[in-house]
Design a protein around this motif. Structure first.
Motif, short mmCIF file in Angstrom:
data_model
loop_
_atom_site.label_atom_id
_atom_site.label_comp_id
_atom_site.label_asym_id
_atom_site.label_seq_id
_atom_site.Cartn_x
_atom_site.Cartn_y
_atom_site.Cartn_z
N SER A 161 -6.62 33.62 -20.87
CA SER A 161 -8.03 33.29 -21.07
C SER A 161 -8.92 33.61 -19.89
CB SER A 161 -8.16 31.80 -21.41
OG SER A 161 -7.65 30.99 -20.36
N SER A 162 -8.35 33.85 -18.72
CA SER A 162 -9.14 34.17 -17.55
C SER A 162 -10.24 33.11 -17.36
CB SER A 162 -9.72 35.58 -17.65
OG SER A 162 -10.34 35.98 -16.46
N PHE A 163 -11.48 33.52 -17.17
CA PHE A 163 -12.56 32.59 -16.88
C PHE A 163 -13.11 31.88 -18.11
CE2 PHE A 163 -12.69 35.39 -13.15
CZ PHE A 163 -12.76 34.46 -12.12
N GLY A 164 -12.54 32.14 -19.28
CA GLY A 164 -12.95 31.42 -20.48
C GLY A 164 -13.96 32.14 -21.35
N ASP A 165 -14.41 33.32 -20.95
CA ASP A 165 -15.40 34.05 -21.75
C ASP A 165 -14.90 34.27 -23.17
OD1 ASP A 165 -15.35 34.72 -18.86
OD2 ASP A 165 -17.16 35.87 -19.29
N GLU A 166 -13.63 34.68 -23.30
CA GLU A 166 -13.06 34.96 -24.61
C GLU A 166 -12.99 33.69 -25.46
OE1 GLU A 166 -9.48 37.70 -25.52
OE2 GLU A 166 -8.60 35.70 -25.26
N ALA A 167 -12.49 32.60 -24.88
CA ALA A 167 -12.32 31.35 -25.62
C ALA A 167 -13.66 30.82 -26.12
CB ALA A 167 -11.63 30.31 -24.76
N GLY A 214 -7.06 27.69 -24.40
CA GLY A 214 -7.07 28.80 -23.45
C GLY A 214 -6.07 28.54 -22.34
N THR A 215 -5.20 29.51 -22.07
CA THR A 215 -4.23 29.36 -20.99
C THR A 215 -4.28 30.56 -20.07
OG1 THR A 215 -2.40 30.40 -22.24
CG2 THR A 215 -2.67 28.01 -22.44
N VAL A 237 -12.87 23.42 -26.84
CA VAL A 237 -11.94 24.33 -26.16
C VAL A 237 -11.20 23.56 -25.07
CG1 VAL A 237 -11.70 26.52 -24.95
CG2 VAL A 237 -13.57 26.21 -26.59
N GLN A 238 -9.89 23.65 -25.08
CA GLN A 238 -9.06 23.05 -24.05
C GLN A 238 -8.41 24.15 -23.22
OE1 GLN A 238 -8.90 19.63 -23.61
NE2 GLN A 238 -10.51 19.67 -25.19
N PHE A 239 -8.21 23.90 -21.93
CA PHE A 239 -7.59 24.89 -21.05
C PHE A 239 -6.36 24.28 -20.36
CE2 PHE A 239 -11.99 26.36 -21.30
CZ PHE A 239 -11.80 27.71 -21.57
N GLY A 240 -5.36 25.13 -20.13
CA GLY A 240 -4.16 24.69 -19.43
C GLY A 240 -3.49 25.85 -18.73
N GLN A 241 -2.74 25.54 -17.68
CA GLN A 241 -2.06 26.58 -16.90
C GLN A 241 -0.73 26.93 -17.55
OE1 GLN A 241 -1.32 25.62 -12.77
NE2 GLN A 241 -1.58 27.74 -12.16
N LEU A 242 -0.43 28.23 -17.63
CA LEU A 242 0.79 28.68 -18.29
C LEU A 242 1.22 30.03 -17.74
CD1 LEU A 242 2.80 28.15 -20.67
CD2 LEU A 242 1.28 29.52 -22.09
N ASN A 243 2.51 30.14 -17.44
CA ASN A 243 3.12 31.40 -17.02
C ASN A 243 3.80 32.02 -18.23
OD1 ASN A 243 4.59 33.50 -15.94
ND2 ASN A 243 5.48 32.32 -14.27
N LEU A 299 -9.06 28.88 -14.27
CA LEU A 299 -9.10 27.77 -15.22
C LEU A 299 -10.11 26.71 -14.79
CD1 LEU A 299 -5.28 27.42 -15.94
CD2 LEU A 299 -7.03 28.20 -17.54
N ARG A 300 -10.18 26.45 -13.48
CA ARG A 300 -11.20 25.50 -13.00
C ARG A 300 -12.59 26.00 -13.33
NH1 ARG A 300 -8.02 25.44 -8.27
NH2 ARG A 300 -9.61 26.62 -7.16
N SER A 301 -12.81 27.29 -13.16
CA SER A 301 -14.11 27.88 -13.49
C SER A 301 -14.38 27.79 -14.99
CB SER A 301 -14.14 29.34 -13.03
OG SER A 301 -15.37 29.94 -13.37
N ALA A 302 -13.35 28.05 -15.81
CA ALA A 302 -13.51 28.01 -17.26
C ALA A 302 -13.92 26.61 -17.73
CB ALA A 302 -12.21 28.44 -17.94
N ARG A 303 -13.32 25.60 -17.14
CA ARG A 303 -13.65 24.23 -17.54
C ARG A 303 -15.09 23.86 -17.18
NH1 ARG A 303 -8.28 23.32 -15.26
NH2 ARG A 303 -6.78 23.04 -16.97
#
Length: 273
Positions: free
Chosen positions: A107-113, A137-138, A191-197, A145-149
């Motif tokens: 999701s990068s900075f969240g633009d897509e989400a 978004g992950t 929209v929710q965001f989380g860290q994922l490898n 992710l901080r920026s996306a939130r």
């Protein structure tokens, strides 16, 4: 300016491949040196070897994350590759689902989400989608992710958002915030965001009806691409839509797919081949 030796470069490349799946060939040495050199100087280190020592110790996991952020390009904007959003809208118009679960897997900075959220909110208001929809978004980068939130963007990143959607879903900054746009809370909360490898086993998620995995496969070698795609597709329902970047060509995987358009596939029923 410290010099990045071939031996140290190979160690950095190997570390990135083993931990997060990033693939850097010998030809990318200059790029890696350019992106990390300023950080080496900021930390007052006298060599790339010293920096390698920092990012390989468990005690400095935060610096490793900084290195990952520096080595991955996160250039993005709202409604990038608009034909994908048009196809998604056509598919939802046909199905008119009462519920929908979407995963923006890089999701990068969240633009897509948030672009997806604008589209789904419009469809809900028009009675073409039920109210039970959600977006996850992950990304591997904690920084993006901080920026996306925060959901605040330069106006230029929303250059392809229609004036109607800007009015419905965005707040324009004034004074010191002039030139910035904030996504309204009523949309952002969907929209929710989380860290994922993506290169590691994925905790139970989904299943999803739509998955976007766009413009991230370019960082992986062929074996890693195949593993990541199959791992992601395992969380997509049969019949669901799968999006990759239009420039990323045919997706390598064992999961049966039907090609619908450049960068767009439908997951078919049946086990991986």
């Amino acid at each position: 300016m410290p010099e990045l030796s071939d031996a140290t470069y190979r160690q950095i490349a190997a570390l990135m491949h083993e931990t997060v799946g990033l693939s850097f060939s010998d030809s990318k040495k200059a790029l890696v040196s350019a992106r990390l050199s300023q950080r080496v100087q900021q930390l007052s280190l006298d060599s790339f070897d010293a920096y390698l020592g920092r990012i390989t110790t468990d005690a400095d996991a935060a610096e490793f994350q900084v290195a990952v952020d520096l080595l991955t390009t996160n250039e993005t904007y709202f409604f990038r590759e608009p034909q994908h959003f048009e196809l998604l809208e056509q598919e939802l118009n046909r199905l008119r689902p009462q519920s929908l679960s979407v995963w923006s897997a890089a999701s990068s900075f969240g633009d897509e989400a948030y672009s997806i959220a604008m589209l789904l909110s419009d469809l809900q208001q028009q009675g073409r989608l039920g109210s039970d929809w959600s977006i996850l978004g992950t990304d591997i980068s904690d920084r993006v992710l901080r920026s996306a939130r925060q959901a605040v963007y330069p106006e230029a990143r929303l250059r392809f958002v229609s004036p109607q959607r800007l009015k419905r879903y965005c707040l324009r900054g004034e004074g010191e915030a002039e030139g910035l746009v904030q996504i309204q809370d009523r949309l952002a909360e969907r929209v929710q965001f989380g860290q994922l490898n993506l290169c590691r086993p994925i905790e139970p998620l989904g299943p999803f009806d739509v998955v976007f995995l766009r413009n991230v496969l370019i960082y992986f070698d062929s074996d890693t691409k195949r593993a990541v795609v199959d791992r992601v597709l395992a969380l997509l329902r049969p019949g669901g839509l799968f999006f990759i970047g239009t420039a990323e060509c045919r997706v390598p995987c064992a999961t049966p797919l039907q090609s619908l358009a450049p960068g767009v596939f439908r997951r078919l029923p049946g086990p991986a081949r």
